[in-house]
Scaffold this motif. Structure first.
Motif, PDB file in Angstrom:
ATOM      1  N   LEU A 138       0.836  -1.188   0.000  1.00 26.25           N
ATOM      2  CA  LEU A 138       0.000   0.000   0.000  1.00 26.25           C
ATOM      3  C   LEU A 138       0.873   1.241   0.000  1.00 26.25           C
ATOM      4  CD1 LEU A 138      -2.666  -1.094   2.660  1.00 26.25           C
ATOM      5  CD2 LEU A 138      -2.620  -1.549   0.192  1.00 26.25           C
ATOM      6  N   VAL A 139       0.262   2.363  -0.307  1.00 23.49           N
ATOM      7  CA  VAL A 139       0.971   3.636  -0.395  1.00 23.49           C
ATOM      8  C   VAL A 139       0.698   4.442   0.874  1.00 23.49           C
ATOM      9  CG1 VAL A 139       1.203   5.773  -1.711  1.00 23.49           C
ATOM     10  CG2 VAL A 139       0.799   3.608  -2.903  1.00 23.49           C
ATOM     11  N   ALA A 140       1.749   4.869   1.551  1.00 20.56           N
ATOM     12  CA  ALA A 140       1.612   5.556   2.833  1.00 20.56           C
ATOM     13  C   ALA A 140       0.975   6.936   2.671  1.00 20.56           C
ATOM     14  CB  ALA A 140       2.972   5.706   3.503  1.00 20.56           C
ATOM     15  N   SER A 141       0.317   7.380   3.726  1.00 17.73           N
ATOM     16  CA  SER A 141      -0.155   8.756   3.827  1.00 17.73           C
ATOM     17  C   SER A 141       0.301   9.329   5.158  1.00 17.73           C
ATOM     18  CB  SER A 141      -1.683   8.832   3.727  1.00 17.73           C
ATOM     19  OG  SER A 141      -2.295   8.337   4.911  1.00 17.73           O
ATOM     20  N   GLU A 142       0.510  10.637   5.195  1.00 14.99           N
ATOM     21  CA  GLU A 142       0.980  11.264   6.432  1.00 14.99           C
ATOM     22  C   GLU A 142       0.029  11.043   7.607  1.00 14.99           C
ATOM     23  OE1 GLU A 142       2.148  15.332   6.007  1.00 14.99           O
ATOM     24  OE2 GLU A 142       3.058  14.958   4.057  1.00 14.99           O
ATOM     25  N   PRO A 143      -1.296  11.196   7.420  1.00 12.80           N
ATOM     26  CA  PRO A 143      -2.190  11.000   8.574  1.00 12.80           C
ATOM     27  C   PRO A 143      -2.088   9.605   9.184  1.00 12.80           C
ATOM     28  CG  PRO A 143      -3.341  12.167   6.834  1.00 12.80           C
ATOM     29  CD  PRO A 143      -2.037  11.710   6.245  1.00 12.80           C
ATOM     30  N   VAL A 144      -1.962   8.575   8.352  1.00 16.71           N
ATOM     31  CA  VAL A 144      -1.875   7.207   8.869  1.00 16.71           C
ATOM     32  C   VAL A 144      -0.541   6.994   9.578  1.00 16.71           C
ATOM     33  CG1 VAL A 144      -1.685   4.776   8.212  1.00 16.71           C
ATOM     34  CG2 VAL A 144      -3.512   6.187   7.258  1.00 16.71           C
ATOM     35  N   VAL A 145       0.553   7.426   8.954  1.00 16.07           N
ATOM     36  CA  VAL A 145       1.874   7.277   9.568  1.00 16.07           C
ATOM     37  C   VAL A 145       1.921   7.999  10.913  1.00 16.07           C
ATOM     38  CG1 VAL A 145       4.297   7.959   9.326  1.00 16.07           C
ATOM     39  CG2 VAL A 145       3.124   6.869   7.423  1.00 16.07           C
ATOM     40  N   ASN A 146       1.381   9.211  10.945  1.00 14.13           N
ATOM     41  CA  ASN A 146       1.384   9.984  12.194  1.00 14.13           C
ATOM     42  C   ASN A 146       0.520   9.341  13.268  1.00 14.13           C
ATOM     43  OD1 ASN A 146       3.035  11.887  10.984  1.00 14.13           O
ATOM     44  ND2 ASN A 146       1.378  13.313  10.542  1.00 14.13           N
ATOM     45  N   SER A 147      -0.654   8.886  12.869  1.00 12.56           N
ATOM     46  CA  SER A 147      -1.586   8.334  13.861  1.00 12.56           C
ATOM     47  C   SER A 147      -1.065   7.059  14.496  1.00 12.56           C
ATOM     48  CB  SER A 147      -2.957   8.073  13.216  1.00 12.56           C
ATOM     49  OG  SER A 147      -2.879   7.009  12.275  1.00 12.56           O
ATOM     50  N   LEU A 148      -0.219   6.321  13.770  1.00 11.29           N
ATOM     51  CA  LEU A 148       0.334   5.073  14.294  1.00 11.29           C
ATOM     52  C   LEU A 148       1.684   5.279  14.988  1.00 11.29           C
ATOM     53  CD1 LEU A 148      -0.575   2.698  11.326  1.00 11.29           C
ATOM     54  CD2 LEU A 148      -1.682   2.815  13.564  1.00 11.29           C
ATOM     55  N   GLY A 149       2.149   6.520  15.026  1.00 11.12           N
ATOM     56  CA  GLY A 149       3.384   6.806  15.733  1.00 11.12           C
ATOM     57  C   GLY A 149       4.618   6.219  15.070  1.00 11.12           C
ATOM     58  N   VAL A 150       4.614   6.134  13.748  1.00 11.95           N
ATOM     59  CA  VAL A 150       5.762   5.598  13.020  1.00 11.95           C
ATOM     60  C   VAL A 150       6.814   6.698  12.912  1.00 11.95           C
ATOM     61  CG1 VAL A 150       6.582   4.616  10.847  1.00 11.95           C
ATOM     62  CG2 VAL A 150       4.342   3.962  11.750  1.00 11.95           C
ATOM     63  N   GLU A 151       7.929   6.526  13.587  1.00 12.61           N
ATOM     64  CA  GLU A 151       8.969   7.545  13.648  1.00 12.61           C
ATOM     65  C   GLU A 151      10.242   7.137  12.932  1.00 12.61           C
ATOM     66  OE1 GLU A 151       9.460   8.246  17.788  1.00 12.61           O
ATOM     67  OE2 GLU A 151       7.538   9.289  18.000  1.00 12.61           O
ATOM     68  N   ALA A 152      10.343   5.881  12.515  1.00 14.09           N
ATOM     69  CA  ALA A 152      11.525   5.396  11.805  1.00 14.09           C
ATOM     70  C   ALA A 152      11.101   4.241  10.923  1.00 14.09           C
ATOM     71  CB  ALA A 152      12.601   4.944  12.795  1.00 14.09           C
ATOM     72  N   ILE A 153      11.864   4.028   9.874  1.00 16.33           N
ATOM     73  CA  ILE A 153      11.619   2.867   9.024  1.00 16.33           C
ATOM     74  C   ILE A 153      12.894   2.029   8.945  1.00 16.33           C
ATOM     75  CG2 ILE A 153       9.717   3.752   7.665  1.00 16.33           C
ATOM     76  CD1 ILE A 153      11.716   4.663   5.549  1.00 16.33           C
ATOM     77  N   PRO A 154      12.757   0.699   8.914  1.00 14.30           N
ATOM     78  CA  PRO A 154      11.480  -0.005   8.982  1.00 14.30           C
ATOM     79  C   PRO A 154      10.867   0.027  10.387  1.00 14.30           C
ATOM     80  CG  PRO A 154      13.276  -1.577   9.035  1.00 14.30           C
ATOM     81  CD  PRO A 154      13.908  -0.233   8.802  1.00 14.30           C
ATOM     82  N   THR A 155       9.560   0.166  10.413  1.00 14.99           N
ATOM     83  CA  THR A 155       8.776  -0.094  11.623  1.00 14.99           C
ATOM     84  C   THR A 155       7.786  -1.189  11.266  1.00 14.99           C
ATOM     85  OG1 THR A 155       8.987   2.058  12.703  1.00 14.99           O
ATOM     86  CG2 THR A 155       7.013   0.800  13.183  1.00 14.99           C
ATOM     87  N   THR A 156       7.742  -2.222  12.082  1.00 14.01           N
ATOM     88  CA  THR A 156       6.895  -3.376  11.797  1.00 14.01           C
ATOM     89  C   THR A 156       5.907  -3.570  12.934  1.00 14.01           C
ATOM     90  OG1 THR A 156       8.808  -4.377  10.683  1.00 14.01           O
ATOM     91  CG2 THR A 156       6.908  -5.801  11.092  1.00 14.01           C
ATOM     92  N   LEU A 157       4.621  -3.596  12.594  1.00  9.44           N
ATOM     93  CA  LEU A 157       3.561  -3.790  13.572  1.00  9.44           C
ATOM     94  C   LEU A 157       3.068  -5.229  13.505  1.00  9.44           C
ATOM     95  CD1 LEU A 157       1.418  -0.557  12.928  1.00  9.44           C
ATOM     96  CD2 LEU A 157       3.453  -0.827  14.384  1.00  9.44           C
ATOM     97  N   PHE A 158       2.926  -5.851  14.665  1.00 11.48           N
ATOM     98  CA  PHE A 158       2.394  -7.210  14.760  1.00 11.48           C
ATOM     99  C   PHE A 158       1.015  -7.096  15.419  1.00 11.48           C
ATOM    100  CE2 PHE A 158       6.872  -7.670  14.294  1.00 11.48           C
ATOM    101  CZ  PHE A 158       7.060  -8.829  13.562  1.00 11.48           C
ATOM    102  N   ILE A 159       0.001  -7.475  14.672  1.00 12.87           N
ATOM    103  CA  ILE A 159      -1.383  -7.233  15.063  1.00 12.87           C
ATOM    104  C   ILE A 159      -2.115  -8.562  15.193  1.00 12.87           C
ATOM    105  CG2 ILE A 159      -3.544  -6.111  14.367  1.00 12.87           C
ATOM    106  CD1 ILE A 159      -1.717  -4.154  12.738  1.00 12.87           C
ATOM    107  N   GLY A 160      -2.803  -8.745  16.314  1.00 10.94           N
ATOM    108  CA  GLY A 160      -3.513  -9.986  16.571  1.00 10.94           C
ATOM    109  C   GLY A 160      -4.780 -10.117  15.751  1.00 10.94           C
ATOM    110  N   PRO A 161      -5.385 -11.298  15.744  1.00  8.49           N
ATOM    111  CA  PRO A 161      -6.621 -11.520  14.988  1.00  8.49           C
ATOM    112  C   PRO A 161      -7.773 -10.611  15.401  1.00  8.49           C
ATOM    113  CG  PRO A 161      -5.638 -13.618  15.620  1.00  8.49           C
ATOM    114  CD  PRO A 161      -4.879 -12.553  16.352  1.00  8.49           C
ATOM    115  N   ASP A 162      -7.711 -10.077  16.631  1.00  7.77           N
ATOM    116  CA  ASP A 162      -8.753  -9.159  17.090  1.00  7.77           C
ATOM    117  C   ASP A 162      -8.499  -7.723  16.654  1.00  7.77           C
ATOM    118  OD1 ASP A 162      -6.577  -8.581  18.679  1.00  7.77           O
ATOM    119  OD2 ASP A 162      -7.622  -8.841  20.596  1.00  7.77           O
TER     120      ASP A 162
END
Length: 205
Positions: A138-162
């Motif tokens: 997917l293509v990043a957007s500033e609002p999404v990056v900011n809202s998730l607190g992504v401050e460096a790359i790579p940043t990898t989120l591990f998200i549960g089934p819930d």
């Protein structure tokens, strides 16, 4: 290790602020890296109170929501084509997707940040084809990056089934670390405690 900050698009290449306070400091994309005070790779256990959701477009302009993958463990990787430590972990992500997507229902989503700093969408498609990335990008957007607190790359989120965030990993670690965390995610638990790496493994934004 050294942090390399994302280049700005301003002619003066001076630091600018964006969104919810992401600080962007100039560096050359193709030239020698700029050394900044560094941090080791960190694995941050999370106990999210509510499910995450966001919507971004794929390379064909089709919208995709994180909530589409409820009921599945999900890895979301924020990266850029010009980021060496991001490229470092792509083969392992490809292998994880190939091995566990059908057998365990693992979903992997790459979020390309070239649209925030870089040459935009034009570089992403050729990169995806060259590196034969087999999971959705997917293509990043500033609002999404900011809202998730992504401050460096790579940043990898591990998200549960819930849909709740289990772990947030900043930086690329040693080979196999993503796989270990992914297997723990599929078992319903994350690795406990922060872990450091001596690699030059992140690009700060």
């Amino acid at each position: 290790m050294a942090d390399h900050f994302l280049p700005t698009r301003t002619p003066s290449r001076m630091p600018i602020k964006f969104g919810l306070g992401l600080l962007l400091v100039a560096a050359a994309i193709a030239g020698s890296p700029v050394s900044m005070p560094g941090f080791a790779q960190s694995v941050i256990p999370i106990r999210a109170a509510s499910a995450l959701d966001f919507e971004l477009e794929d390379l064909d302009g089709n919208p995709m929501r994180l909530s589409q993958f409820r009921g599945h463990p999900v890895i979301v990787d924020f990266w850029a084509t010009w980021c060496p430590p991001c490229r470092k972990q792509i083969p392992e992500l490809k292998e994880l997707y190939e091995r566990y997507h059908k057998s365990k229902g693992l979903e992997i989503i790459g979020v390309a940040c070239d649209t925030i700093q870089g040459d935009g969408v034009r570089d992403i498609g050729p990169f995806v084809r060259k590196f034969k990335i087999n999971y959705p990008v997917l293509v990043a957007s500033e609002p999404v990056v900011n809202s998730l607190g992504v401050e460096a790359i790579p940043t990898t989120l591990f998200i549960g089934p819930d849909g709740r965030l289990v772990q947030k990993v900043m930086g690329a670690g040693r080979p196999g670390e993503l796989s270990e965390t992914a297997r723990d995610l599929m078992k319903g638990s994350g690795r406990k405690g922060p872990k450091d790496s001596e690699d030059d493994n992140s690009v700060s934004i």
